[in-house]
Design a protein around this motif. Structure first.
Motif, PDB file in Angstrom:
ATOM      1  N   LEU A   2       0.862  -1.176   0.000  1.00 30.26           N
ATOM      2  CA  LEU A   2       0.000   0.000   0.000  1.00 30.26           C
ATOM      3  C   LEU A   2       0.899   1.226   0.000  1.00 30.26           C
ATOM      4  O   LEU A   2       1.794   1.347   0.837  1.00 30.26           O
ATOM      5  N   LEU A   3       0.672   2.118  -0.966  1.00 31.53           N
ATOM      6  CA  LEU A   3       1.490   3.319  -1.119  1.00 31.53           C
ATOM      7  C   LEU A   3       0.671   4.545  -0.801  1.00 31.53           C
ATOM      8  O   LEU A   3      -0.532   4.578  -1.069  1.00 31.53           O
ATOM      9  N   PHE A   4       1.305   5.578  -0.239  1.00 30.31           N
ATOM     10  CA  PHE A   4       0.636   6.860  -0.037  1.00 30.31           C
ATOM     11  C   PHE A   4       1.334   7.912  -0.882  1.00 30.31           C
ATOM     12  O   PHE A   4       2.503   8.225  -0.668  1.00 30.31           O
ATOM     13  N   ASP A   5       0.604   8.441  -1.854  1.00 30.07           N
ATOM     14  CA  ASP A   5       1.085   9.501  -2.728  1.00 30.07           C
ATOM     15  C   ASP A   5       0.521  10.816  -2.190  1.00 30.07           C
ATOM     16  O   ASP A   5      -0.693  10.962  -2.040  1.00 30.07           O
ATOM     17  N   LYS A  26       0.011  13.549  -3.435  1.00 25.15           N
ATOM     18  CA  LYS A  26      -0.875  14.253  -4.361  1.00 25.15           C
ATOM     19  C   LYS A  26      -2.136  13.448  -4.691  1.00 25.15           C
ATOM     20  O   LYS A  26      -3.216  14.013  -4.827  1.00 25.15           O
ATOM     21  N   ASP A  27      -1.992  12.133  -4.824  1.00 25.97           N
ATOM     22  CA  ASP A  27      -3.084  11.289  -5.321  1.00 25.97           C
ATOM     23  C   ASP A  27      -3.657  10.294  -4.319  1.00 25.97           C
ATOM     24  O   ASP A  27      -4.500   9.479  -4.684  1.00 25.97           O
ATOM     25  N   GLY A  28      -3.196  10.286  -3.073  1.00 24.05           N
ATOM     26  CA  GLY A  28      -3.770   9.399  -2.055  1.00 24.05           C
ATOM     27  C   GLY A  28      -3.171   8.001  -2.057  1.00 24.05           C
ATOM     28  O   GLY A  28      -2.028   7.796  -2.446  1.00 24.05           O
ATOM     29  N   GLN A  29      -3.990   7.036  -1.648  1.00 22.00           N
ATOM     30  CA  GLN A  29      -3.530   5.667  -1.447  1.00 22.00           C
ATOM     31  C   GLN A  29      -3.706   4.825  -2.698  1.00 22.00           C
ATOM     32  O   GLN A  29      -4.731   4.912  -3.376  1.00 22.00           O
ATOM     33  N   TRP A  30      -2.702   3.986  -2.953  1.00 23.39           N
ATOM     34  CA  TRP A  30      -2.719   3.083  -4.092  1.00 23.39           C
ATOM     35  C   TRP A  30      -2.017   1.780  -3.731  1.00 23.39           C
ATOM     36  O   TRP A  30      -1.096   1.784  -2.926  1.00 23.39           O
ATOM     37  N   ILE A  31      -2.414   0.710  -4.364  1.00 21.61           N
ATOM     38  CA  ILE A  31      -1.629  -0.519  -4.309  1.00 21.61           C
ATOM     39  C   ILE A  31      -0.629  -0.443  -5.452  1.00 21.61           C
ATOM     40  O   ILE A  31      -0.982  -0.100  -6.585  1.00 21.61           O
ATOM     41  N   GLY A  32       0.610  -0.709  -5.137  1.00 27.97           N
ATOM     42  CA  GLY A  32       1.655  -0.649  -6.145  1.00 27.97           C
ATOM     43  C   GLY A  32       2.907  -1.338  -5.651  1.00 27.97           C
ATOM     44  O   GLY A  32       2.877  -2.064  -4.658  1.00 27.97           O
ATOM     45  N   TYR A  33       4.003  -1.073  -6.324  1.00 24.18           N
ATOM     46  CA  TYR A  33       5.263  -1.730  -5.974  1.00 24.18           C
ATOM     47  C   TYR A  33       6.431  -0.813  -6.322  1.00 24.18           C
ATOM     48  O   TYR A  33       6.298   0.143  -7.078  1.00 24.18           O
ATOM     49  N   LEU A  46       4.290   6.664  -9.916  1.00 24.98           N
ATOM     50  CA  LEU A  46       3.831   7.559  -8.855  1.00 24.98           C
ATOM     51  C   LEU A  46       5.035   8.346  -8.361  1.00 24.98           C
ATOM     52  O   LEU A  46       6.027   7.766  -7.916  1.00 24.98           O
ATOM     53  N   LYS A  47       4.966   9.650  -8.446  1.00 19.11           N
ATOM     54  CA  LYS A  47       6.134  10.491  -8.178  1.00 19.11           C
ATOM     55  C   LYS A  47       6.149  11.149  -6.813  1.00 19.11           C
ATOM     56  O   LYS A  47       7.141  11.763  -6.439  1.00 19.11           O
ATOM     57  N   ASN A  48       5.065  11.041  -6.052  1.00 21.82           N
ATOM     58  CA  ASN A  48       4.981  11.741  -4.769  1.00 21.82           C
ATOM     59  C   ASN A  48       4.771  10.795  -3.598  1.00 21.82           C
ATOM     60  O   ASN A  48       4.052  11.108  -2.657  1.00 21.82           O
ATOM     61  N   ILE A  49       5.392   9.629  -3.656  1.00 22.89           N
ATOM     62  CA  ILE A  49       5.231   8.645  -2.581  1.00 22.89           C
ATOM     63  C   ILE A  49       6.043   9.083  -1.368  1.00 22.89           C
ATOM     64  O   ILE A  49       7.244   9.327  -1.456  1.00 22.89           O
ATOM     65  N   SER A  50       5.341   9.192  -0.240  1.00 22.98           N
ATOM     66  CA  SER A  50       6.015   9.568   1.001  1.00 22.98           C
ATOM     67  C   SER A  50       6.081   8.412   1.995  1.00 22.98           C
ATOM     68  O   SER A  50       6.976   8.355   2.826  1.00 22.98           O
ATOM     69  N   HIS A  51       5.094   7.481   1.910  1.00 20.49           N
ATOM     70  CA  HIS A  51       5.007   6.381   2.862  1.00 20.49           C
ATOM     71  C   HIS A  51       4.481   5.124   2.158  1.00 20.49           C
ATOM     72  O   HIS A  51       3.859   5.206   1.110  1.00 20.49           O
ATOM     73  N   TRP A  52       4.708   3.993   2.809  1.00 17.58           N
ATOM     74  CA  TRP A  52       4.187   2.722   2.327  1.00 17.58           C
ATOM     75  C   TRP A  52       3.961   1.804   3.523  1.00 17.58           C
ATOM     76  O   TRP A  52       4.439   2.065   4.622  1.00 17.58           O
ATOM     77  N   MET A  53       3.189   0.733   3.311  1.00 16.10           N
ATOM     78  CA  MET A  53       3.036  -0.316   4.328  1.00 16.10           C
ATOM     79  C   MET A  53       2.725  -1.637   3.629  1.00 16.10           C
ATOM     80  O   MET A  53       2.171  -1.629   2.534  1.00 16.10           O
ATOM     81  N   PRO A  54       3.108  -2.750   4.263  1.00 19.03           N
ATOM     82  CA  PRO A  54       2.793  -4.055   3.679  1.00 19.03           C
ATOM     83  C   PRO A  54       1.276  -4.252   3.610  1.00 19.03           C
ATOM     84  O   PRO A  54       0.530  -3.706   4.426  1.00 19.03           O
TER      85      PRO A  54
END
Length: 66
Positions: A23-26, A28-35, A52-60
């Motif tokens: 789970l990624l947090f962008d 600018k664009d909010g939460q997304w599943i990505g890698y 996604l260019k504005n990722i600040s945080h992630w979680m498993p």
């Protein structure tokens, strides 16, 4: 019952393993599943392959149900 710790991890602290869905947090664009794609250093949105260019945080992602 197993409890999982769902805590956002700053990308400045660590990045996810290569090519594993998370789970990624962008900012600018909010939460997304990505890698994370280590070869390019980009985070990729799983649904459409967009960078996604504005990722600040992630979680498993949570484990599958049993």
């Amino acid at each position: 019952m197993d409890a999982q710790n769902f805590t956002w991890i700053p990308v400045g602290t660590t990045i996810p393993e290569d090519l594993i869905d998370v789970l990624l947090f962008d900012e600018k664009d909010g939460q997304w599943i990505g890698y994370y794609f280590r070869d390019t250093g980009h985070f990729i949105r799983a649904v459409d392959g967009a960078i996604l260019k504005n990722i600040s945080h992630w979680m498993p992602l949570p484990a599958n149900p049993r």
